[in-house]
Design an enzyme around this catalytic site. Structure first.
Site, PDB file in Angstrom:
ATOM      1  N   GLY A 257       8.755-151.064 -65.972  1.00  0.00           N
ATOM      2  CA  GLY A 257      10.015-151.294 -66.661  1.00  0.00           C
ATOM      3  C   GLY A 257      10.898-152.358 -66.038  1.00  0.00           C
ATOM      4  O   GLY A 257      12.113-152.290 -66.160  1.00  0.00           O
TER       5      GLY A 257
ATOM      6  N   CYS B  36      35.241-147.839 -50.590  1.00  0.00           N
ATOM      7  CA  CYS B  36      36.309-148.798 -50.335  1.00  0.00           C
ATOM      8  C   CYS B  36      35.711-150.045 -49.689  1.00  0.00           C
ATOM      9  O   CYS B  36      34.955-149.953 -48.713  1.00  0.00           O
ATOM     10  CB  CYS B  36      37.364-148.187 -49.420  1.00  0.00           C
ATOM     11  SG  CYS B  36      38.632-149.361 -48.873  1.00  0.00           S
TER      12      CYS B  36
ATOM     13  N   ASN C 282       5.335-152.947 -68.599  1.00  0.00           N
ATOM     14  CA  ASN C 282       6.637-153.446 -69.032  1.00  0.00           C
ATOM     15  C   ASN C 282       6.556-153.937 -70.468  1.00  0.00           C
ATOM     16  O   ASN C 282       5.529-154.446 -70.905  1.00  0.00           O
ATOM     17  CB  ASN C 282       7.091-154.605 -68.133  1.00  0.00           C
ATOM     18  CG  ASN C 282       8.529-155.004 -68.392  1.00  0.00           C
ATOM     19  OD1 ASN C 282       9.443-154.215 -68.182  1.00  0.00           O
ATOM     20  ND2 ASN C 282       8.747-156.224 -68.864  1.00  0.00           N
TER      21      ASN C 282
ATOM     22  N   HIS D 196      19.775-151.069 -55.771  1.00  0.00           N
ATOM     23  CA  HIS D 196      21.065-151.530 -56.302  1.00  0.00           C
ATOM     24  C   HIS D 196      22.139-150.455 -56.260  1.00  0.00           C
ATOM     25  O   HIS D 196      23.146-150.553 -56.956  1.00  0.00           O
ATOM     26  CB  HIS D 196      20.876-152.055 -57.726  1.00  0.00           C
ATOM     27  CG  HIS D 196      19.977-153.250 -57.796  1.00  0.00           C
ATOM     28  ND1 HIS D 196      19.404-153.698 -58.978  1.00  0.00           N
ATOM     29  CD2 HIS D 196      19.539-154.106 -56.833  1.00  0.00           C
ATOM     30  CE1 HIS D 196      18.656-154.762 -58.735  1.00  0.00           C
ATOM     31  NE2 HIS D 196      18.729-155.011 -57.436  1.00  0.00           N
TER      32      HIS D 196
ATOM     33  N   ASP E  85      20.943-145.341 -62.200  1.00  0.00           N
ATOM     34  CA  ASP E  85      21.193-144.187 -63.072  1.00  0.00           C
ATOM     35  C   ASP E  85      20.846-142.839 -62.449  1.00  0.00           C
ATOM     36  O   ASP E  85      21.101-141.791 -63.053  1.00  0.00           O
ATOM     37  CB  ASP E  85      20.450-144.352 -64.397  1.00  0.00           C
ATOM     38  CG  ASP E  85      18.951-144.603 -64.226  1.00  0.00           C
ATOM     39  OD1 ASP E  85      18.350-144.055 -63.282  1.00  0.00           O
ATOM     40  OD2 ASP E  85      18.388-145.356 -65.045  1.00  0.00           O
TER      41      ASP E  85
ATOM     42  N   GLY F 297       7.379-156.739 -72.750  1.00  0.00           N
ATOM     43  CA  GLY F 297       7.699-158.154 -72.621  1.00  0.00           C
ATOM     44  C   GLY F 297       7.125-158.755 -71.351  1.00  0.00           C
ATOM     45  O   GLY F 297       6.530-158.070 -70.515  1.00  0.00           O
TER      46      GLY F 297
END
Length: 301
Positions: free
Chosen positions: A247, A153, A273, A145, A130, A275
């Protein structure tokens, strides 16, 4: 070094990428845990690994936080499966990327920038696409990532910004966004994709240089992070005195390996985090709370 007990059951098997974590209560002793985290990190150079949970307060949904709806993330196999699928994907992305592009850093991102500015954070490694760390002013972010803002391309590696590609797609799909918006609200997924069923009218372009397939410069499920970037991230963890994970459920190996690396080296590992995570049993301290609460408090301490 004193540690607080890890709350809840530790997961022992890999969750599917789109499966939300089970609901866990927020730590009711979060202030004490933040103070302990500050004590552990004091005087240490800290590498930080972030995941989607740091960006939810910016309006970007994630895959695994408790309460998230089940989602099917993009895989490389799906993207390459057919021209029709890619057209369907790009039609949705043509709408969804704008939501991500408009998102602003939240207090957790800004706190990391502040910590870096004061020499307390050495490197930020992120699993997010993001670009919110960059928008927040954090320097030298390692984007495991990739990011939504670049397109490349797959044949000749020609690159174009997502903004410029949007202009080209607008020219050949005049009025598409307006027509879709007129049908009602659109749900946006964590990877800059929009939930849209009818995309038959959308037109996509190929690489203008070689005719190859254009793909967002994002590592999809089923792809591997480029080796030089992995090595650079390992070096950042090795050179730091502690690792702070924020996170991320660490469900996939692209993030878990760094937590394991820090643990094997005997370095403090702190996890913030919502959870459970796959590294809870390795952590010196786990804080089950929102990053937007914990990080600003750490920066202020």
């Amino acid at each position: 070094m004193r540690t607080l007990p890890i709350l809840g059951r530790v997961r022992t098997r890999l969750q599917l990428g789109q499966t939300p974590a089970e609901h866990t209560p927020l730590d009711d002793d979060v202030a004490e845990r933040i103070d302990l985290a500050a004590d552990i990190l004091a005087g240490r150079r800290v590498a930080v690994l972030t995941g989607a949970g740091i960006s939810t307060d910016s309006g970007i949904p994630d895959y695994r936080s408790p309460g998230s709806p089940p989602r099917t993330p993009m895989t490389l196999e799906m993207f390459l499966s057919s021209p029709e699928f890619r057209r369907h994907y790009w039609a949705r992305n043509h709408l969804g990327w704008r939501h991500m592009d408009a998102a602003l850093p939240n207090p957790a991102h800004l706190a990391l920038t502040d910590l870096q500015g004061h020499g307390r954070v050495s490197t930020v490694i992120t699993q997010n696409v993001d670009m919110l760390h960059t928008k927040a002013g954090t320097r030298g972010v390692l984007e495991l990532h990739g990011c939504y803002g670049r397109v490349r391309c797959l044949r000749c590696d020609w690159r174009i910004s997502r903004h410029r590609l949007a202009q080209l797609l607008e020219e050949i799909n005049a009025g598409f966004a307006e027509r879709v918006a007129g049908r009602g609200a659109i749900e946006v997924a964590p990877d800059a994709d929009a939930m849209l069923s009818d995309t038959s009218e959308f037109r996509m372009i190929d690489c203008p240089h070689c005719g190859g397939i254009l793909k967002p410069d994002i590592v999809y499920f089923g792809e591997t992070v480029p080796k030089p970037l992995v090595e650079q991230s390992f070096s950042a963890v090795d050179e730091a005195d502690a690792l702070l994970v924020v996170g991320s459920s660490l469900t996939v190996m692209s993030g878990l390996r760094f937590a394991r690396r820090a643990h094997r080296a005997g370095k403090p590992l702190i996890i913030v985090n919502r959870g459970h995570t796959r590294a809870d049993e390795l952590a010196s301290l786990k804080i089950d709370h929102r990053a937007g609460v914990v990080l600003p408090a750490l920066a202020a301490g």
